[in-house]
Design a protein around this motif. Structure first.
Motif, short mmCIF file in Angstrom:
data_model
loop_
_atom_site.label_atom_id
_atom_site.label_comp_id
_atom_site.label_asym_id
_atom_site.label_seq_id
_atom_site.Cartn_x
_atom_site.Cartn_y
_atom_site.Cartn_z
N LEU A 203 27.14 33.96 36.05
CA LEU A 203 28.19 33.19 35.40
C LEU A 203 29.07 32.50 36.43
CD1 LEU A 203 29.20 35.80 32.66
CD2 LEU A 203 27.43 34.04 32.56
N ASN A 204 28.44 32.11 37.53
CA ASN A 204 29.18 31.49 38.63
C ASN A 204 29.91 30.22 38.21
OD1 ASN A 204 28.96 29.38 41.10
ND2 ASN A 204 29.40 31.43 41.86
N HIS A 205 29.34 29.48 37.25
CA HIS A 205 29.94 28.20 36.85
C HIS A 205 31.23 28.38 36.07
CE1 HIS A 205 27.33 29.64 33.66
NE2 HIS A 205 27.95 28.88 32.80
N PHE A 206 31.58 29.61 35.67
CA PHE A 206 32.82 29.85 34.97
C PHE A 206 33.99 30.10 35.93
CE2 PHE A 206 30.27 31.61 31.19
CZ PHE A 206 30.30 30.36 30.57
N ASN A 207 33.69 30.39 37.20
CA ASN A 207 34.74 30.74 38.16
C ASN A 207 35.61 31.88 37.63
OD1 ASN A 207 34.02 28.75 40.09
ND2 ASN A 207 35.08 27.20 38.87
N LEU A 208 34.98 33.00 37.32
CA LEU A 208 35.68 34.15 36.78
C LEU A 208 36.80 34.60 37.72
CD1 LEU A 208 32.68 36.24 35.44
CD2 LEU A 208 34.52 35.30 34.06
N GLN A 209 37.96 34.90 37.13
CA GLN A 209 39.10 35.35 37.91
C GLN A 209 39.19 36.88 37.99
OE1 GLN A 209 41.04 32.94 39.45
NE2 GLN A 209 39.44 31.61 38.58
N LYS A 210 38.81 37.55 36.88
CA LYS A 210 38.91 39.01 36.85
C LYS A 210 37.73 39.60 36.10
CE LYS A 210 43.98 39.44 37.00
NZ LYS A 210 45.18 39.98 36.29
N ILE A 211 37.27 40.76 36.57
CA ILE A 211 36.26 41.55 35.87
C ILE A 211 36.79 42.97 35.75
CG2 ILE A 211 33.92 42.47 35.93
CD1 ILE A 211 33.02 40.05 37.43
N ASN A 212 36.92 43.43 34.52
CA ASN A 212 37.52 44.75 34.25
C ASN A 212 38.88 44.90 34.91
OD1 ASN A 212 35.25 45.33 32.79
ND2 ASN A 212 34.85 47.30 33.77
N GLY A 213 39.65 43.83 34.86
CA GLY A 213 41.02 43.86 35.38
C GLY A 213 41.15 43.69 36.87
#
Length: 386
Positions: A203-213
């Protein structure tokens, strides 16, 4: 003033009592959904265990087979069924909007996505929480989710049977995602050491900021690419071109054609854009090949493959039979050809032995042939000819 104060106090107590009742009802409903979920999971585990036992050959003792006692399994099935019927009198799902969070409890809650949500409510929803719902059922509504709640950037999963890394491939359908929360309860996938890195890679194209806080760092992204980058390359290289094209939109198909034909520079696509990590429309070409099939869809595919296999096997068998018949006829012809050739020569010699009669015969054949073609031509010129 005393009367007004007393009325306000009465309204406050009534509202407090109503809130207490609502909280208690919510607690009971969630508890009921949790029990139904547990029963369902136990039943699935029981069926899997029974199917596994059936696959094993029964051992022979004194000429008779030793089986698993069916009374035990039937009694367990009866207990589970009666428990589900007893719980069905209560609510089996719950939909709750609290602040900017939409909570969905139980599979029936997914039907709420078909409702006509107000623009204001749909606009404030930033988090959607799934609890006690099979992940395969959630996958089927992801398209509705991103349409109904365009500002949703955070997904939460608890008791959703996330058991494999490839299930996260389905989340690529979302148009935005900044946070992802996967509760360890009911999601064994979090026990994998590299599950967070796979999410960051896929899911690199989403530019995730946090995973499980926990905040995602640049080092996490680099490590994810190093760990799983080769996976996308292998997956894309193994797919045929027509399958690759089916994954893309029209613009991406054209770009993919240019890459295949080596026209990247001619079309204005730079080397950086035409690389494997090039993004068009957000998702990279190689990562798009990593998708997830639900169990039902997988079973349909297996059935389709089985049918194709049966057809191909029958078709090849018919070809082999036809080839064998042709070969048998050819062998028979080779055996008969010497005598057949002698008879053909003999008949020809006998036919032309009398020159005059042979010439008359040839002329008669030509006349008959000419008459035949004439009749065919006349039939074609008729307006009512079939």
């Amino acid at each position: 003033m005393a009367s007004i104060a007393a009325r306000k106090e009465e309204e406050r107590k009534r509202e407090s009592h109503r809130q207490t009742l609502l909280k208690e009802k919510k607690r009971l409903t969630i508890g009921n959904i949790a029990r139904q979920w547990e029963i369902q999971q136990n039943q699935i585990a029981l069926e899997a265990s029974l199917n596994k036992d059936k696959e094993n050959e029964p051992c022979q003792i004194n000429g008779s087979a030793a089986y698993v006692f069916p009374e035990e399994s039937r009694s367990l099935d009866t207990i589970l069924s009666s428990a589900v019927q007893g719980l069905s009198v209560l609510e089996s799902h719950l939909v709750e909007v609290e602040g900017d969070t939409l909570g969905l409890y139980g599979a029936g809650a997914l039907e709420c996505l078909d409702r006509n949500w107000s623009v204001q409510t749909a606009g404030i929803i930033a988090t959607v929480s799934f609890m006690f719902i099979e992940f395969d059922e959630i996958v089927q509504v992801l398209a509705k989710l991103k349409t109904k709640f365009p500002n949703c950037v955070h997904l939460k999963f608890k008791e959703t049977n996330l058991v494999a890394l490839q299930q996260f491939n389905a989340l690529a359908e979302m148009h935005r995602m900044e946070q992802l929360t996967v509760d360890p309860q009911g999601n064994p996938v979090v026990n994998f050491t590299l599950w967070k890195y796979y999410i960051l890679f896929r899911l690199n194209h989403f530019n995730l900021q946090k995973i499980n806080g926990e905040k995602v760092t640049e080092n996490d992204i680099v490590k994810a690419e190093r760990l799983f980058g080769i996976l996308a390359y292998v997956a894309s290289s193994e797919l045929p071109h027509y399958r690759m094209l089916s994954l893309f939109g029209e613009s991406r198909r054209k770009q993919f054609h240019y890459l295949l034909e080596g026209k990247g520079k001619k079309s204005g696509i730079g080397s950086e854009e035409s690389s494997d990590n090039r993004r068009s429309g957000g998702e990279s070409t190689a990562r798009a090949t990593l998708n997830y099939m639900t169990k039902d869809f997988h079973m349909e595919k297996l059935e389709e493959i089985k049918e194709r296999k049966t057809f191909c096997q029958t078709y090849v068998e018919n070809l082999v039979k036809e080839a064998a018949d042709i070969n048998m006829k050819n062998e028979s012809l080779q055996k008969l050809w010497p005598q057949l050739f002698i008879e053909l020569v003999r008949d020809a010699v006998l036919e032309i032995r009398n020159k005059n009669s042979y010439m008359k015969l040839c002329l008669q054949r030509i006349t008959e042939q000419k008459q035949y073609y004439k009749e065919v031509l006349c039939a074609k010129k008729r307006p009512n000819a079939a």
